[in-house]
Design a protein around this motif. Structure first.
Motif, PDB file in Angstrom:
ATOM      1  N   ALA A   1       0.829  -1.209   0.000  1.00  0.00           N
ATOM      2  CA  ALA A   1       0.000   0.000   0.000  1.00  0.00           C
ATOM      3  C   ALA A   1       0.859   1.253   0.000  1.00  0.00           C
ATOM      4  O   ALA A   1       0.507   2.271  -0.617  1.00  0.00           O
ATOM      5  N   ASP A   2       2.002   1.211   0.699  1.00  0.00           N
ATOM      6  CA  ASP A   2       2.916   2.352   0.685  1.00  0.00           C
ATOM      7  C   ASP A   2       3.441   2.624  -0.719  1.00  0.00           C
ATOM      8  O   ASP A   2       3.741   3.763  -1.072  1.00  0.00           O
ATOM      9  N   ARG A   3       3.564   1.568  -1.533  1.00  0.00           N
ATOM     10  CA  ARG A   3       4.183   1.707  -2.850  1.00  0.00           C
ATOM     11  C   ARG A   3       3.177   1.962  -3.967  1.00  0.00           C
ATOM     12  O   ARG A   3       3.412   2.809  -4.829  1.00  0.00           O
ATOM     13  N   ILE A   4       2.064   1.222  -3.996  1.00  0.00           N
ATOM     14  CA  ILE A   4       1.170   1.322  -5.163  1.00  0.00           C
ATOM     15  C   ILE A   4      -0.174   1.955  -4.847  1.00  0.00           C
ATOM     16  O   ILE A   4      -0.983   2.155  -5.756  1.00  0.00           O
ATOM     17  N   GLY A   5      -0.439   2.244  -3.595  1.00  0.00           N
ATOM     18  CA  GLY A   5      -1.688   2.920  -3.263  1.00  0.00           C
ATOM     19  C   GLY A   5      -2.596   2.103  -2.375  1.00  0.00           C
ATOM     20  O   GLY A   5      -2.776   0.905  -2.585  1.00  0.00           O
TER      21      GLY A   5
END
Length: 433
Positions: A288-292
């Motif tokens: 979630a930190d990387r792709i949303g």
């Protein structure tokens, strides 16, 4: 005297006390370990009766729905306590509230095996829920205070991984001991283990470095409830937990009955599926930190629904595979939703997380008991329909968490302006003076 930032390759070994814990730092490792142990103690205590519901139904001669009150009462009183407890943490500090809460809850667990009747057992479990509220009510706000935003999703995932291991141990340990020596010894063994882990939590928990005391009030609650995105995230937490607790509350009754006819000790093994959450929680948080956040949350809800449908056939491999997939999706979704609440809140973070947890445990208490009515009237097929309907609500709510396309600007909490990027991470800009 404050230390100066340390440049070069030794930056991660000597942390700047003016900076929040970053990924890979010794401070973050200690925070992660302490809250992992906190999750163990809390969730071992919270769900120690769940695997024993069929045995407790037989011992006290009560129905599955009545027996499930030994889970629902504890989660229900915890839900009622998280908001006032979070307010206390705004005044007296995160670490103090968590330590006092754990110190009260552990002795209460030692009383449970001594209860002579079902009403007495239910009463102690209700009081225990209030005592347990301090750790989950404050842990997410503590992480949001102390951990750098770049590492917050992963840290939240590791905390929830501790919750999953605690939930697993709180079901397996009493389940195995009950098969050998009865349910009283099963609950006693769990309470002793929790007491030892509580001592470890006290030794490990780092003090708060970035907490600023404030006067408790209703302003923070009102601001978070006025945010449509927060309201939708609270709905996601409520229906997710209602589905999850329903499945694990009543699956044991299905597996003990025909055509499966499994013994208690084997039925307890279904809780090994919690290990799926131990792995999916940190992965989902980092992803979630990387792709949303929204993208991962929607995928996790859909995955949980697919897993639940897989449990419909009267086939033990199918039930096991479906439970594994459902558990993976549930913990991934919970990690993202709870982390999103902490990331979205810019002030009164304890209030923000407390409202999420209020909804989450209200879902466990009310939604879990309602699931019992579905099971008693329509057996497992009705239970699956109930769970899939709840997941459909979660999907609709998650889709509606508003993210402004292309970095547009929306109003953020407390008079700030929030710029939302395509990942759904809100970057906060203070208002012009």
């Amino acid at each position: 005297m404050r230390s100066s930032p340390v440049p070069g390759p030794f930056r991660r070994d000597l942390e700047d006390p003016r900076e929040r814990h970053r990924r890979g730092s010794p401070g973050l490792r200690r925070v992660n370990l302490a809250l992992f142990v906190a999750g163990l103690t809390t969730f071992m205590s919270l769900y120690c009766t769940q695997a024993l519901l069929p045995a407790l139904s037989a011992s006290f001669r009560v129905s599955p729905t009545t027996s499930s009150l030994l889970v629902s009462l504890t989660t229900g009183t915890l839900a009622l306590a998280v908001i006032p407890v979070s307010a206390l943490s705004e005044r007296f500090g995160r670490t103090r509230v968590m330590l006092v809460s754990s110190a009260i809850a552990a002795p209460l667990g030692l009383l449970i095996p001594l209860c002579p009747s079902f009403p007495a057992l239910a009463a102690v479990r209700a009081v225990q829920g209030v005592a347990l509220a301090g750790v989950p009510a404050v842990a997410m706000a503590y992480l949001a205070d102390e951990v750098h935003p770049e590492a917050l999703g992963g840290a939240m995932g590791r905390y929830i991984a501790g919750n999953t291991v605690g939930g697993l141990a709180g079901r397996l340990l009493p389940g195995f001991v009950t098969d050998l020596a009865g349910w009283r010894w099963g609950l006693a063994a769990t309470a002793l283990a929790v007491t030892l882990l509580t001592a470890a939590f006290w030794a490990l928990l780092p003090r708060s470095r970035f907490f600023t005391p404030s006067r408790p009030g209703l302003g923070g609650l009102a601001r978070h409830l006025a945010d449509p995105g927060m309201r939708r995230l609270y709905v996601v937490g409520l229906v997710l937990m209602a589905m999850f607790v329903t499945v694990y509350n009543y699956l044991g009754y299905r597996l003990i009955a025909s055509p499966f006819g499994l013994p208690e000790s084997v039925v307890a093994l279904v809780f090994l599926m919690y290990l799926a959450g131990t792995f999916s929680s940190p992965v989902a948080g980092s992803l979630a930190d990387r792709i949303g956040r929204r993208r991962v949350l929607l995928g996790a809800c859909a995955l949980a629904a697919c897993g639940l449908l897989l449990t419909l056939p009267d086939s033990l491999p199918a039930v096991g595979a479906g439970l594994l997939v459902m558990t993976t999706g549930f913990f991934a979704a919970h990690t993202v939703a709870s982390g999103w609440v902490g990331r979205r809140a810019t002030t009164a973070k304890a209030h923000a997380s407390a409202l999420y947890l209020f909804a989450y445990y209200l879902g466990s208490s009310v939604g879990g008991s309602a699931g019992g009515l579905a099971y008693e009237h329509g057996h497992w097929a009705a239970t699956v329909v109930y769970g899939v309907a709840l997941l459909a609500v979660a999907l609709v709510a998650a889709v509606g968490v508003r993210v402004s396309a292309g970095g547009g600007r929306v109003r953020g909490p407390v008079g700030t302006t929030a710029a939302a990027d395509r990942t759904g991470v809100m970057s906060i800009t203070p208002p012009r003076q």
